[in-house]
Write an enzyme that holds these catalytic residues in place. Structure first.
Site, PDB file in Angstrom:
ATOM      1  N   ASP A   8       0.868  -1.182   0.000  1.00 46.70           N
ATOM      2  CA  ASP A   8       0.000   0.000   0.000  1.00 46.70           C
ATOM      3  C   ASP A   8       0.904   1.232   0.000  1.00 46.70           C
ATOM      4  OD1 ASP A   8       0.965   0.191   2.574  1.00 46.70           O
ATOM      5  OD2 ASP A   8      -1.006   0.274   3.539  1.00 46.70           O
ATOM      6  N   CYS A  67       3.496  -3.151   3.953  1.00 41.89           N
ATOM      7  CA  CYS A  67       2.626  -2.020   4.314  1.00 41.89           C
ATOM      8  C   CYS A  67       3.366  -1.239   5.401  1.00 41.89           C
ATOM      9  CB  CYS A  67       1.225  -2.484   4.725  1.00 41.89           C
ATOM     10  SG  CYS A  67       1.080  -3.403   6.264  1.00 41.89           S
ATOM     11  N   THR A  69       3.324  -1.411   8.714  1.00 44.76           N
ATOM     12  CA  THR A  69       3.859  -2.312   9.746  1.00 44.76           C
ATOM     13  C   THR A  69       4.058  -3.742   9.259  1.00 44.76           C
ATOM     14  OG1 THR A  69       1.614  -2.867  10.416  1.00 44.76           O
ATOM     15  CG2 THR A  69       2.668  -1.034  11.586  1.00 44.76           C
ATOM     16  N   HIS A 100      11.045 -24.004   7.825  1.00 38.67           N
ATOM     17  CA  HIS A 100      10.084 -24.775   8.623  1.00 38.67           C
ATOM     18  C   HIS A 100       8.647 -24.592   8.158  1.00 38.67           C
ATOM     19  CE1 HIS A 100      12.707 -25.451  12.485  1.00 38.67           C
ATOM     20  NE2 HIS A 100      13.331 -25.806  11.365  1.00 38.67           N
ATOM     21  N   HIS A 135       8.095 -31.181   9.091  1.00 41.07           N
ATOM     22  CA  HIS A 135       7.474 -29.872   8.850  1.00 41.07           C
ATOM     23  C   HIS A 135       6.354 -29.974   7.811  1.00 41.07           C
ATOM     24  CE1 HIS A 135      10.520 -28.164  11.362  1.00 41.07           C
ATOM     25  NE2 HIS A 135      11.466 -28.707  10.610  1.00 41.07           N
TER      26      HIS A 135
HETATM   27  C1  RB5 Z   1      -1.649   2.706   6.467  1.00 41.13           C
HETATM   28  O1  RB5 Z   1      -1.640   3.951   7.076  1.00 41.13           O
HETATM   29  C2  RB5 Z   1      -1.292   1.626   7.462  1.00 41.13           C
HETATM   30  O2  RB5 Z   1      -2.329   1.431   8.366  1.00 41.13           O
HETATM   31  C3  RB5 Z   1      -0.960   0.342   6.751  1.00 41.13           C
HETATM   32  O3  RB5 Z   1       0.096   0.551   5.869  1.00 41.13           O
HETATM   33  C4  RB5 Z   1      -0.513  -0.825   7.620  1.00 41.13           C
HETATM   34  O4  RB5 Z   1       0.475  -0.424   8.524  1.00 41.13           O
HETATM   35  C5  RB5 Z   1      -1.587  -1.589   8.275  1.00 41.13           C
HETATM   36  O5  RB5 Z   1      -1.359  -2.638   8.914  1.00 41.13           O
END
Ligand code: RB5
Length: 147
Positions: A8, A67, A69, A100, A135
């Site tokens: 994203d 993304c 996080t 694994h 596994h």
């Molecule tokens: C976008 O602002 C953010 O929420 C997305 O990139 C991600 O971190 C969501 O898990």
């Protein structure tokens, strides 16, 4: 090896960096976007990459998703049938995801991961073989949960 990638807006810079890193190493990258910094929804890109990896239409064997996080996009990826997506934040986990868990997708966060670490995790994930054996039995049980 062909690699499907997607992110994203929160992961676009790291996605583009990894894409260039992989291309310089001789991998072919299928970039499913996003292509701009405009706000967008990470499940859309998880779906594009995961369908590509599972359907095998483009020849992509593995996927990499980014993304902010890595959390949201990994949650979305693991809803896609046939996908075993691992959210990774260290090299040992990237290695174990392949060895694994036979992960076919790894996910990471641009806001949590430096580019040097990201490069090492990607390279480790792509070059570590699945160990099989005991596994495989566990992978079979994971996949049976889809039914
Ligand atoms: C976008 O602002 C953010 O929420 C997305 O990139 C991600 O971190 C969501 O898990």
């Amino acid at each position: 090896m062909k690699i499907a990638m997607g992110s994203d807006h929160g992961g676009i810079h790291l996605k583009n960096h990894i894409k260039q890193f992989l291309e310089e190493k001789g991998y072919e990258v299928i970039d499913h976007g996003t292509y701009t910094e405009d706000s967008c929804d990470y499940p859309d890109f998880a779906e594009k990459v995961c369908k590509d990896v599972v359907n095998g239409e483009s020849g992509a064997e593995k996927g990499i998703l980014v993304c902010g996080t890595g959390i949201g996009i990994s949650m979305a990826a693991n809803k896609c049938k046939g996908i075993r997506a691992a959210l990774v934040a260290d090299v040992f986990s990237a290695k174990m995801a392949a060895e694994h868990n036979n992960a076919n997708v790894i996910c990471m966060g641009e806001r949590t991961t430096g580019v040097g670490l990201a490069e090492m995790m990607v390279e480790t994930f792509l070059t570590t073989p699945f160990a099989g054996g005991r596994h495989q039995r566990r992978i079979d049980k994971i996949m049976a949960l889809e039914e």
